[in-house]
Design an enzyme around this catalytic site. Structure first.
Site, PDB file in Angstrom:
ATOM      1  N   PRO A 291      15.215  60.771 107.489  1.00  0.00           N
ATOM      2  CA  PRO A 291      13.748  60.930 108.169  1.00  0.00           C
ATOM      3  C   PRO A 291      13.155  62.465 108.487  1.00  0.00           C
ATOM      4  CG  PRO A 291      15.080  60.005 109.565  1.00  0.00           C
ATOM      5  CD  PRO A 291      16.129  60.097 108.479  1.00  0.00           C
ATOM      6  N   ARG A 293       9.441  63.678 108.279  1.00  0.00           N
ATOM      7  CA  ARG A 293       7.814  63.457 108.882  1.00  0.00           C
ATOM      8  C   ARG A 293       8.030  62.593 110.333  1.00  0.00           C
ATOM      9  NH1 ARG A 293       3.412  64.059 105.521  1.00  0.00           N
ATOM     10  NH2 ARG A 293       4.920  63.757 103.789  1.00  0.00           N
ATOM     11  N   ARG A 330      -2.297  71.602 103.857  1.00  0.00           N
ATOM     12  CA  ARG A 330      -1.819  70.184 103.377  1.00  0.00           C
ATOM     13  C   ARG A 330      -3.093  69.353 102.874  1.00  0.00           C
ATOM     14  NH1 ARG A 330      -0.223  66.150 105.825  1.00  0.00           N
ATOM     15  NH2 ARG A 330       1.008  65.419 104.381  1.00  0.00           N
ATOM     16  N   TYR A 334      -2.964  68.458  98.761  1.00  0.00           N
ATOM     17  CA  TYR A 334      -2.644  67.002  99.072  1.00  0.00           C
ATOM     18  C   TYR A 334      -3.945  66.179  99.399  1.00  0.00           C
ATOM     19  CZ  TYR A 334       1.784  68.684  99.646  1.00  0.00           C
ATOM     20  OH  TYR A 334       3.287  69.446  99.822  1.00  0.00           O
ATOM     21  N   CYS A 360      -9.884  84.055 102.383  1.00  0.00           N
ATOM     22  CA  CYS A 360     -10.893  84.612 101.546  1.00  0.00           C
ATOM     23  C   CYS A 360     -11.015  83.584 100.392  1.00  0.00           C
ATOM     24  CB  CYS A 360     -10.504  86.071 101.100  1.00  0.00           C
ATOM     25  SG  CYS A 360     -11.957  86.669 100.776  1.00  0.00           S
ATOM     26  N   GLU A 361     -11.170  82.441 100.578  1.00  0.00           N
ATOM     27  CA  GLU A 361     -11.482  81.475  99.501  1.00  0.00           C
ATOM     28  C   GLU A 361     -12.197  80.222  99.872  1.00  0.00           C
ATOM     29  OE1 GLU A 361      -7.307  81.068  97.900  1.00  0.00           O
ATOM     30  OE2 GLU A 361      -8.026  78.927  97.440  1.00  0.00           O
ATOM     31  N   TYR A 390       5.546  69.843 108.007  1.00  0.00           N
ATOM     32  CA  TYR A 390       5.176  70.495 106.888  1.00  0.00           C
ATOM     33  C   TYR A 390       3.923  71.186 107.240  1.00  0.00           C
ATOM     34  CZ  TYR A 390       8.316  66.841 104.774  1.00  0.00           C
ATOM     35  OH  TYR A 390       9.524  66.295 104.587  1.00  0.00           O
TER      36      TYR A 390
END
Ligand code: LLP
Length: 431
Positions: A291, A293, A330, A334, A360-361, A390
């Site tokens: 495990p 997460r 994340r 995702y 800058c996007e 993560y």
């Protein structure tokens, strides 16, 4: 609240692990990763107790360091008696530098180089999880050159769809990890491994995915793996002493996510494993899981300071923070969901904003369509919950932003586990 370590005081100010989030932000600056060490230990103990109760001596959970890897994590894991799963020399070196015992490290990876293999062998890593036939041959040669017999597990792909997002679905037949049962290659993999004189083949490993909520995923995995173990016994006359089913239990990022009763799930896995093994007339192997997460996610929170609130009439509004996809990629990767809270205000009119970063996007969104109090303005602070897994481990220096520090919260106190990067750190490697 989402998890019971997130509360508010009488004035409505946000507390994490009982401590004032604003006071922590004042002391350590933002963006800031907070980690509730007491919660991490509690999660470890939940696994350790369930493993002791349901699987017995020799079985144990391994913390998947990829979820959050820095020295203090490995000190905690050593103190709690967890094993660890590591995927790189960097993770191994971090663990060893924290005093984590090499023999309790399981070394993963589908692309181990000769240098990686040499590094891990020379450090005395307890077990290699061999992903493929090329690694098998190289590892055997490297072990032979050192005059040792290295313990290994063989990574098998059971062919299971865990119904999670594609990038973290690792159990299906055609993923890049392991060797599939369905094509007959897994049997050949085991056969080849048994001819390697410098490898001690202890058993099998599989990992079907991450953020898994469906209860029967691990039961089906048990069925497939025990079925394969019986075939191996019948065909090659080998009985394995270890079985590792990987990681993957899901956690609550929003109120819509279900609660996972992990001890109850583990009890079911143990019952199914014992039933299937006894039907196949196989002994109970040491049982392992990895495990990540579910050990650290709910122990984490990220705190930002608002830099700007931008309204585009007829379209949408943004709350722009001093962090972004550099400290939490994340959502970008995702479409991951998060719960976002204002650190002070909780009553009154609310509005919908996209929580954005300062990269800058335009894709630099931490979370779209969140609700915050109307009147949220520059200088306010917002907290993103459940960022323990993560986030720090996937942070980058895109746009050359320094990474935030990691501050541990332990029994009412706080201390730095990873210091804040500086702009000097960011250009330190440039020649
Ligand atoms: N074992 C193996 C072999 C794994 O590949 C993983 C995760 C784990 C254990 C731990 O799984 P967990 O219990 O943490 O679900 N970056 C993605 C997650 C990638 C997971 C990769 N492998 C995310 O942010 O959701």
């Amino acid at each position: 609240m989402l998890t019971d370590n997130i509360t508010r005081d009488e004035s409505g100010a946000l507390l994490f692990a009982g401590q004032s989030v604003n006071a922590l932000a004042d002391r350590y600056g933002t963006p800031l990763y907070l980690m509730d060490e007491d919660r991490i230990r509690q999660n470890c103990r939940m696994y350790l107790e369930a493993f002791r109760d349901y699987f017995g001596e020799g079985s144990r959970p391994l913390y998947a360091g990829k979820a959050a890897s820095f020295r203090q994590m490995y000190r905690i894991m050593a103190e709690e008696g967890m094993g660890i799963d590591a995927v790189s020399p960097g993770e191994i070196a971090t663990a060893l530098s924290a005093g984590f015992p090499a023999e309790n490290i399981y070394y993963h990876g589908d692309g181990k180089t000769d240098a990686d293999i040499a590094f891990a062998l020379d450090k005395g890593v307890g077990c290699f999880i061999v992903d493929n036939g090329d690694e098998l041959i190289s590892l055997n040669e490297a072990a032979e050159a050192r005059g040792i017999r290295q313990k290994v597990l063989l990574r098998i792909t059971p062919g299971i769809d865990p119904h999670t997002y594609a990038a973290i679905n690792t159990g299906a037949v055609d993923v890049k990890f392991g060797v599939p049962i369905e094509t007959g290659q897994a049997m050949e993999f085991v056969r080849a491994a048994m001819t390697m004189e410098n490898l001690d083949v202890a058993g099998l490993h599989c990992h079907v995915g991450s953020m898994v909520f469906f209860e029967n995923v691990y039961l089906r995995t048990v069925d497939l793996m025990v079925g394969f173990m019986a075939e191996v016994r019948d065909e090659l006359d080998i009985t394995f002493r270890e079985l590792n089913l990987g990681g993957g239990y899901g956690v609550r990022y929003t109120d819509d996510d279900p609660h996972s009763d992990i001890p109850a799930r583990l009890r079911e896995v143990a019952a199914r494993l014992k039933e299937k093994l006894s039907a196949a007339d196989l002994p109970l192997p040491n049982f392992l899981m990895e495990p990540g997460r579910s050990i650290v996610a709910d122990a984490g929170m990220t705190v930002y300071t608002v830099c700007s609130v931008k309204r585009i009439p007829g379209y949408k509004s943004y709350v722009i923070t001093d962090g972004g996809m550099t400290d939490n990629p994340r959502y970008c990767l995702y479409g991951a969901e998060y719960t976002v809270l204002h650190t002070e205000k909780r009553r009154g009119l609310r509005a919908i904003y996209d929580l954005a970063g300062r990269c800058c996007e335009s894709g630099d969104i931490i979370q779209p369509a969140i609700s915050l109090p109307v009147g949220t303005h520059r200088g306010d602070r917002v907290a993103v919950c459940t960022t323990g897994a993560y986030n720090y481990s996937m942070a980058s220096n895109y746009n050359r932003f320094p990474r935030p520090p990691v501050v541990m919260l332990r029994r009412g106190e706080s201390f730095l586990a990873v210091r804040r990067e500086t702009v000097e750190d960011v250009c330190a490697l440039d020649i």
